[in-house]
Design an enzyme around this catalytic site. Structure first.
Site, mmCIF file in Angstrom:
data_model
loop_
_atom_site.group_PDB
_atom_site.id
_atom_site.type_symbol
_atom_site.label_atom_id
_atom_site.label_comp_id
_atom_site.label_asym_id
_atom_site.label_seq_id
_atom_site.Cartn_x
_atom_site.Cartn_y
_atom_site.Cartn_z
ATOM 1 N N CYS A 2 35.584 -12.843 28.617
ATOM 2 C CA CYS A 2 36.641 -13.175 28.869
ATOM 3 C C CYS A 2 36.727 -14.875 28.950
ATOM 4 O O CYS A 2 35.662 -15.508 29.490
ATOM 5 C CB CYS A 2 37.568 -12.987 30.009
ATOM 6 S SG CYS A 2 37.859 -11.190 29.882
ATOM 7 N N ARG A 27 34.147 -15.480 23.612
ATOM 8 C CA ARG A 27 33.621 -14.644 24.952
ATOM 9 C C ARG A 27 34.513 -13.073 24.838
ATOM 10 O O ARG A 27 34.314 -12.797 25.868
ATOM 11 C CB ARG A 27 34.295 -15.569 26.040
ATOM 12 C CG ARG A 27 33.405 -16.915 26.041
ATOM 13 C CD ARG A 27 33.821 -17.683 27.230
ATOM 14 N NE ARG A 27 33.717 -17.171 28.591
ATOM 15 C CZ ARG A 27 32.488 -17.686 29.313
ATOM 16 N NH1 ARG A 27 31.659 -18.366 28.914
ATOM 17 N NH2 ARG A 27 32.522 -16.845 30.206
ATOM 18 N N TRP A 72 38.333 -9.859 27.061
ATOM 19 C CA TRP A 72 37.321 -8.803 26.623
ATOM 20 C C TRP A 72 37.469 -7.520 27.778
ATOM 21 O O TRP A 72 37.205 -8.046 28.930
ATOM 22 C CB TRP A 72 35.773 -9.352 26.529
ATOM 23 C CG TRP A 72 34.890 -8.269 26.293
ATOM 24 C CD1 TRP A 72 34.512 -8.145 25.013
ATOM 25 C CD2 TRP A 72 33.976 -7.285 26.667
ATOM 26 N NE1 TRP A 72 33.506 -7.148 24.666
ATOM 27 C CE2 TRP A 72 33.174 -6.628 25.899
ATOM 28 C CE3 TRP A 72 33.990 -7.029 28.349
ATOM 29 C CZ2 TRP A 72 32.201 -5.586 26.214
ATOM 30 C CZ3 TRP A 72 33.231 -6.139 28.531
ATOM 31 C CH2 TRP A 72 32.318 -5.216 27.754
ATOM 32 N N ASN A 98 38.720 -14.760 34.906
ATOM 33 C CA ASN A 98 37.609 -14.258 34.313
ATOM 34 C C ASN A 98 36.574 -13.623 35.195
ATOM 35 O O ASN A 98 36.335 -14.313 36.356
ATOM 36 C CB ASN A 98 36.881 -15.280 33.615
ATOM 37 C CG ASN A 98 35.611 -15.026 33.003
ATOM 38 O OD1 ASN A 98 35.310 -13.897 32.796
ATOM 39 N ND2 ASN A 98 34.717 -16.156 32.945
ATOM 40 N N GLY A 99 36.289 -12.369 35.235
ATOM 41 C CA GLY A 99 35.272 -11.790 36.145
ATOM 42 C C GLY A 99 35.807 -10.177 36.301
ATOM 43 O O GLY A 99 36.555 -9.701 35.537
ATOM 44 N N GLU A 468 14.548 -6.428 16.866
ATOM 45 C CA GLU A 468 15.689 -7.436 16.880
ATOM 46 C C GLU A 468 16.470 -7.035 15.477
ATOM 47 O O GLU A 468 17.689 -7.130 15.416
ATOM 48 C CB GLU A 468 15.123 -8.720 16.846
ATOM 49 C CG GLU A 468 16.001 -10.024 16.298
ATOM 50 C CD GLU A 468 16.923 -10.055 17.319
ATOM 51 O OE1 GLU A 468 17.191 -9.359 18.392
ATOM 52 O OE2 GLU A 468 17.938 -10.664 16.919
ATOM 53 N N LYS A 472 20.459 -6.074 15.220
ATOM 54 C CA LYS A 472 21.450 -7.350 14.342
ATOM 55 C C LYS A 472 22.192 -6.253 13.524
ATOM 56 O O LYS A 472 23.299 -6.314 13.161
ATOM 57 C CB LYS A 472 20.427 -8.061 13.235
ATOM 58 C CG LYS A 472 20.161 -9.607 13.549
ATOM 59 C CD LYS A 472 20.925 -10.547 14.411
ATOM 60 C CE LYS A 472 21.287 -9.904 15.789
ATOM 61 N NZ LYS A 472 20.711 -10.701 16.719
ATOM 62 N N GLU A 475 24.857 -4.320 15.396
ATOM 63 C CA GLU A 475 25.977 -4.965 16.017
ATOM 64 C C GLU A 475 27.077 -5.698 15.054
ATOM 65 O O GLU A 475 28.006 -5.480 15.329
ATOM 66 C CB GLU A 475 25.437 -6.069 17.103
ATOM 67 C CG GLU A 475 24.680 -7.150 16.545
ATOM 68 C CD GLU A 475 24.461 -7.941 17.729
ATOM 69 O OE1 GLU A 475 25.293 -8.086 18.756
ATOM 70 O OE2 GLU A 475 23.170 -8.824 17.535
ATOM 71 N N HIS A 491 5.633 11.129 15.769
ATOM 72 C CA HIS A 491 5.698 11.735 17.043
ATOM 73 C C HIS A 491 7.331 12.317 17.438
ATOM 74 O O HIS A 491 7.465 12.574 18.554
ATOM 75 C CB HIS A 491 5.196 11.032 18.168
ATOM 76 C CG HIS A 491 3.841 10.609 18.188
ATOM 77 N ND1 HIS A 491 2.890 11.726 18.496
ATOM 78 C CD2 HIS A 491 3.129 9.537 17.787
ATOM 79 C CE1 HIS A 491 1.618 10.904 18.130
ATOM 80 N NE2 HIS A 491 1.894 9.694 17.619
ATOM 81 N N LYS A 586 30.231 -12.732 23.244
ATOM 82 C CA LYS A 586 29.006 -13.789 23.201
ATOM 83 C C LYS A 586 28.316 -14.035 24.437
ATOM 84 O O LYS A 586 27.100 -13.683 24.676
ATOM 85 C CB LYS A 586 29.387 -15.149 22.549
ATOM 86 C CG LYS A 586 28.290 -15.835 22.467
ATOM 87 C CD LYS A 586 27.447 -15.671 21.341
ATOM 88 C CE LYS A 586 26.201 -16.673 21.152
ATOM 89 N NZ LYS A 586 25.307 -15.988 20.076
HETATM 90 O O1 M6R Z 1 23.222 -15.114 26.220
HETATM 91 P P1 M6R Z 1 21.977 -14.298 26.588
HETATM 92 O O2 M6R Z 1 20.944 -14.577 25.661
HETATM 93 O O3 M6R Z 1 21.439 -14.001 27.944
HETATM 94 O O4 M6R Z 1 22.674 -12.700 25.842
HETATM 95 C C1 M6R Z 1 21.830 -11.713 25.832
HETATM 96 C C2 M6R Z 1 22.357 -10.528 24.769
HETATM 97 O O5 M6R Z 1 23.749 -10.203 25.140
HETATM 98 C C3 M6R Z 1 22.414 -11.099 23.367
HETATM 99 O O6 M6R Z 1 21.168 -11.323 22.983
HETATM 100 C C4 M6R Z 1 23.144 -9.961 22.464
HETATM 101 O O7 M6R Z 1 22.196 -8.878 22.387
HETATM 102 C C5 M6R Z 1 23.365 -10.543 21.225
HETATM 103 N N1 M6R Z 1 24.763 -9.881 20.832
HETATM 104 C C6 M6R Z 1 22.488 -10.064 20.244
HETATM 105 O O8 M6R Z 1 22.759 -10.659 19.056
#
Ligand code: M6R
Length: 591
Positions: A2, A27, A72, A98-99, A468, A472, A475, A491, A586
């Site tokens: 948010c 956000r 959000w 926000n929170g 990673e 990617k 998401e 396994h 984000k």
């Molecule tokens: O802001 P941060 O690096 O602490 O965020 C951590 C994760 O939320 C962030 O890396 C998230 O997994 C991304 N969407 C990955 O692309």
């Protein structure tokens, strides 16, 4: 999660707040809303979806005061009713938040039994508590009394319809910045929300309460003492958050990586020496174990950091997932050192862990892209990633910057005279070659478009990259992916391989080349559609993506970039909103 924005002053507050909300959309983007004053009357507009939808329904053209929110969803589904701003039952008070208020159900039962709630949000409790207490107290006292009861996190901007020339603000745990310029006073959850309307800013501290009017600004601490204001110049510029000619921020950010590496080199190296405060290096050298703490991509980058510190500095290291570490008590050595990685510097899970270990007096370093962040304020030391603002929800350049900065830090701790600077320059050039040859990534992405599942495999460094790469693709392309150490396939997970299942192997390490290829062949024998991303020196002509050779410990940066491109194009070909994938935000500012 948010974003909130507020503005009050000579400039059109509607423009300032809507503009700020657009910059904060990363956000959260489930719904957006605004409350604004026209001739001392407060009007509210809110809409499901993006700020662009909200803009369509705003009737007024100008206002001197406004507060806004981009959501959000945490409490209550995504709809117009749950969108902020929320007003009190009596409609006197209006608020954006926000929170998360953890005890909102209890507060409802104790104080607001006879109130009728319109939304399913925790936020509506705050605004109604203020209204409830204001029956007997002044507005200031009612807000303070409410603050004293709230458990959880909040940054709120509050309007009182009976004094529509003021913005009240409160903050605890969720970020809130105050900005000023000759145009007036602004508020935003982060600096991007202030750009264009404020020249200087100051982050507000926890348990702050304040009141802003066009000609006064009062800030109080928890016990009601007036606080000094200390503003700093805003250095982020409009062009830093501009998409330029790229179709998406993610593509722009992927392309920025070669240059970013050169910037990191300039920031951290003077000739061959690394420029990192000696006090920090000394503290790390004194420690008997380094505990890396992070989430998501930042956690996957930490595996590289662990490797550098163990290999180069011989300091035992462990990677912890922040959301797990909050609620567990691992064995802590006598002289631990904590390193947090976070792009945003606002990740709630990390902050919770940080507070836990800070209480015990352990030294803490945050490596982040956002030097003006809550995590930096809580830490003893901070190092900047120098990646430039990352806007796309999927992390790309911040992730690779974490690997680079941790390699530089490990080298400095070790006093090593390694060839790191030149090796990093080679990485930057190799990344440019990958970008020049991105058609092959586009081809693989096209072939993945109709797949529901995919596997990434590798060992050691290549396994961390697989983790990673898998995140990617999940998401942004919404393809269910698994990352497996290639040796683990047999396994269990190999049972999932059927005709046509895509399996992408990452091969950049000589020692594991042969076994990973054997494991890939095992999946091919069961019908898998296989792909290989391999370093040039290990590649065979049939491999799909052949990447330039770089120092073996930095090769993950290059293979990760290939996987970023594959995920990006797969998302584009599937017609997804690449920069704002569904259900994500984000900055993850809730636990
Ligand atoms: O802001 P941060 O690096 O602490 O965020 C951590 C994760 O939320 C962030 O890396 C998230 O997994 C991304 N969407 C990955 O692309």
């Amino acid at each position: 999660m948010c974003g909130i924005v507020g503005h009050l002053g000579k400039f059109n507050a509607l423009d300032a707040v809507l503009n700020g909300l657009e910059h904060l959309e990363y956000r959260g983007y489930d719904s957006a809303g605004i409350a604004y004053a026209v001739e001392n009357q407060i009007f509210i507009s809110k809409e499901k979806g993006r700020v662009s939808e909200l803009k369509k329904i705003i009737k007024a053209s100008s206002s001197t005061l406004a507060i806004g929110h981009t959501r959000w969803a945490t409490h209550g589904e995504v709809n117009r009713v749950n969108a902020h701003p929320h007003s009190s039952q009596c409609e006197r008070f209006v608020l954006v938040h926000n929170g998360i208020i953890e005890n909102y159900q209890r507060l409802k039962q104790i104080y607001l039994e006879n109130y009728i709630f319109k939304s399913q949000t925790d936020t509506e409790v705050i605004v109604n508590l203020i209204a409830f207490f204001s029956q007997d107290l002044s507005v200031e006292e009612a807000i303070r009394k409410t603050m004293s009861l709230l458990e959880g996190s909040y940054a709120c901007l509050i309007l009182d319809t009976q004094q529509a020339d003021k913005i009240f603000f409160i903050k605890d745990k969720s970020p809130l910045l105050l900005g000023i310029s000759s145009l007036g006073v602004s508020f935003a959850s982060d600096i991007t929300g202030l750009i264009g309307f404020a020249e200087e800013f100051m982050p507000l501290e926890d348990k702050t309460f304040g009141i802003a009017t066009t000609d006064s600004l009062e800030i109080y601490d928890i016990i009601g003492l007036k606080k000094e204001t200390k503003f700093k110049k805003i250095s982020v510029k409009m062009e830093d958050i501009d998409k330029r000619a790229y179709d998406h921020f993610m593509l722009k950010e992927i392309h920025e990586q070669p240059m970013m590496i050169r910037k990191i080199i300039d920031h951290y190296f003077t000739k061959e020496e690394v420029r990192i405060p000696e006090r920090l290096l000394h503290t790390i050298r004194q420690s008997d174990k380094i505990n890396f703490v992070a989430c998501g991509s930042s956690m996957y980058a930490s595996y590289f950091a662990k490797y550098f510190f163990e290999k180069l500095c011989s300091i035992p290291s462990e990677v912890f997932c922040a959301s797990e570490l909050v609620y567990s008590t691992p064995f802590i050595t006598k002289r631990p050192f904590f390193i947090f990685f976070s792009q945003s510097g606002e990740t709630a899970d990390c902050i919770a862990v940080m507070k836990k270990f800070k209480k015990q007096g352990y030294p803490i370093l945050t490596i982040t892209n956002t030097i003006e962040s809550s995590m930096v304020r809580l830490s003893d030391y901070a190092l900047e990633l120098c990646a430039g603002k990352e806007i796309a929800v999927a992390s790309t350049k911040a992730y690779t910057a974490m690997i680079v900065v941790s390699a530089i830090l490990a080298r400095a701790v070790h006093h090593a005279k390694t060839n790191l600077k030149n090796n990093l320059k080679a990485v930057s050039l190799a990344m440019e070659r990958v970008l020049e040859n991105k058609e092959v990534c586009m081809r693989i992405a096209k072939e993945l478009v109709l797949d529901r599942d995919a596997f990434f495999i590798g060992r050691g460094i290549d396994y961390w990259t697989a983790l990673e790469a898998s995140l990617k693709l999940k998401e942004i392309a919404y393809i269910h992916t698994e990352a497996y150490s290639s040796g683990e396939l047999k396994h269990g997970p190999i049972a999932l391989i059927t005709k046509g299942t895509p399996v992408i192997a990452i091969i950049t390490q000589e020692g594991t080349n042969r076994v990973t290829r054997s494991n890939l062949t095992e999946t091919a024998s069961r019908g898998a559609r296989t792909y290989v991303i391999a370093s040039k020196s290990l590649a065979i002509p049939e491999d799909d993506v052949i990447i330039p050779n770089v120092a073996h410990y930095l090769s993950g940066i290059i293979s990760a970039m290939v996987c970023q491109l594959i995920a990006y194009y797969a998302a584009v070909y599937r017609g997804n909103d690449v920069d704002k994938p569904k259900n994500l935000a984000k900055s993850v500012t809730v636990e």
